[in-house]
Design an enzyme around this catalytic site. Structure first.
Site, PDB file in Angstrom:
ATOM      1  N   ASN A 114       0.176  -8.215 -10.844  1.00 20.43           N
ATOM      2  CA  ASN A 114      -0.899  -7.237 -10.639  1.00 20.43           C
ATOM      3  C   ASN A 114      -0.473  -5.908 -11.259  1.00 20.43           C
ATOM      4  OD1 ASN A 114      -1.919  -5.182  -7.926  1.00 20.43           O
ATOM      5  ND2 ASN A 114      -3.302  -5.969  -9.466  1.00 20.43           N
ATOM      6  N   GLY A 115      -1.426  -5.243 -11.895  1.00 21.68           N
ATOM      7  CA  GLY A 115      -1.162  -3.926 -12.444  1.00 21.68           C
ATOM      8  C   GLY A 115      -1.557  -3.794 -13.901  1.00 21.68           C
TER       9      GLY A 115
ATOM     10  N   CYS B 132       0.842  -1.200   0.000  1.00 14.65           N
ATOM     11  CA  CYS B 132       0.000   0.000   0.000  1.00 14.65           C
ATOM     12  C   CYS B 132       0.877   1.251   0.000  1.00 14.65           C
ATOM     13  CB  CYS B 132      -0.928   0.013   1.203  1.00 14.65           C
ATOM     14  SG  CYS B 132      -1.959   1.497   1.269  1.00 14.65           S
TER      15      CYS B 132
END
Length: 330
Positions: A204-205, A102
């Site tokens: 991811n992305g 995060c």
């Protein structure tokens, strides 16, 4: 087949990303209905769990119909992370996930989330504390590194696996990038091709279409992909990707009726889980995405985000279906 501990997932599974204020039980239920293979809770503060903070405890709610499902925790203190993992165990999720990715300032400033990317030794100690404190499989979600000058994902992957992590999801950006710029999956590919790495590696992305999902599947050879922002207001993306993998053909875009049904279900489940008032208010952020790109929709959107009565909102959904009965989505 992909395995995380005793969890068996289909070949090349599609994971729903843990997203703050998004990945709650109603949203997860929709994504499960439309093909997500593994889902995670919103991230939960280890300190909040220990303090018995109501918001943190509420995020522990999971339901059998969404399994397999993981609870994601974050924090910068070993003892707090270990204790929070024990608390998580009491609700019997399928796995515990640690958030080391995060990028939000309020999390990073506490030495948690992506803030830990500056101190791999601390990351390893925090992970080890969680692994030792639970019988559940432990997984991690992280980023490539703090910035372009400190990409350390290769060392991170090896050291996390060494202390017992059973799967790693890598967001292909640095913390400095936040959610901007292009993700670079070549770094994840390198981790996957490391002969020392035996745990599943998920990417991811920027996966926002079936075509891109197949391109990245073939190009980078990972064990699966995690989808985040592209699923907000569009849970159909999971089944669309699976269909494209199997047939090479695109499913028809969800109709207005499909979109209304999804939004109606989402609202219903939100009110059931959060209470009518909170459920109605917190659904407002989703309507723009459910009805994105529909011409002349401003009047109905205004009604959806201002009405406080559930019964009236359901009537608005009926009005939308009638008004756009012949509307063709592209």
């Amino acid at each position: 087949m992909v395995k995380i501990g005793n969890i068996e997932l289909p070949d090349y599974p599609l994971l729903l990303a843990p997203m703050e204020d998004v990945s709650d039980p109603p949203f997860r239920r929709l994504c499960k209905l439309h093909g997500a293979d593994l889902m995670y809770s919103e991230f939960i503060s280890s300190e909040g769990l220990i303090r018995d903070a109501m918001k943190s405890r509420k995020k522990l709610d999971i339901f059998d119909y969404e399994r397999p499902v993981g609870i994601q925790i974050f924090g910068g203190d070993e003892e707090a992370m270990a204790l929070s993992a024990k608390i998580v165990e009491t609700v019997e999720p399928d796995l515990v996930d640690i958030n080391f990715g995060c990028p939000v300032k309020k999390v990073v400033c506490k030495g948690a989330g992506a803030g830990v990317l500056k101190d791999i030794d601390l990351m390893v100690r925090l992970t080890k504390a969680v692994v030792k404190s639970t019988h559940l499989p432990v997984t991690v979600k992280t980023r490539l590194g703090w910035d372009d000058d400190s990409i350390n994902i290769d060392e991170v992957a090896e050291r996390l696996q060494d202390v017992g992590v059973q799967a790693l999801t890598i967001h292909a950006r640095t913390r400095a990038q936040m959610y901007k710029g292009h993700s670079d999956w070549t770094h994840i590919e390198r981790v996957k091709n490391n002969p020392r790495i035996t745990m599943p590696i998920f990417g991811n992305g920027d996966i926002d279409s079936p075509q891109k999902a197949l391109e990245y599947k073939n190009r980078f050879g990972l064990d699966g992909i995690m989808i985040g922002r592209a699923a907000i207001g569009y849970p159909w993306i999971f089944n669309e990707i699976k269909h494209y993998f199997e047939t090479g053909e695109l499913l028809a875009a969800p109709t207005i009726k499909d979109r209304v049904e999804a939004a109606r279900n989402h609202l219903t489940w939100s009110m059931e889980w959060k209470g009518e008032r909170v459920g109605i208010v917190e659904m407002r952020r989703h309507y723009t995405n459910y009805f994105k790109g529909i011409h002349g929709f401003k009047e109905y959107r205004q009604k959806l985000v201002t009405q406080d009565d559930g019964a009236i909102l359901f009537k608005v959904f009926e009005e939308i279906e009638e008004a756009y009965a012949d509307y063709q989505m592209t």
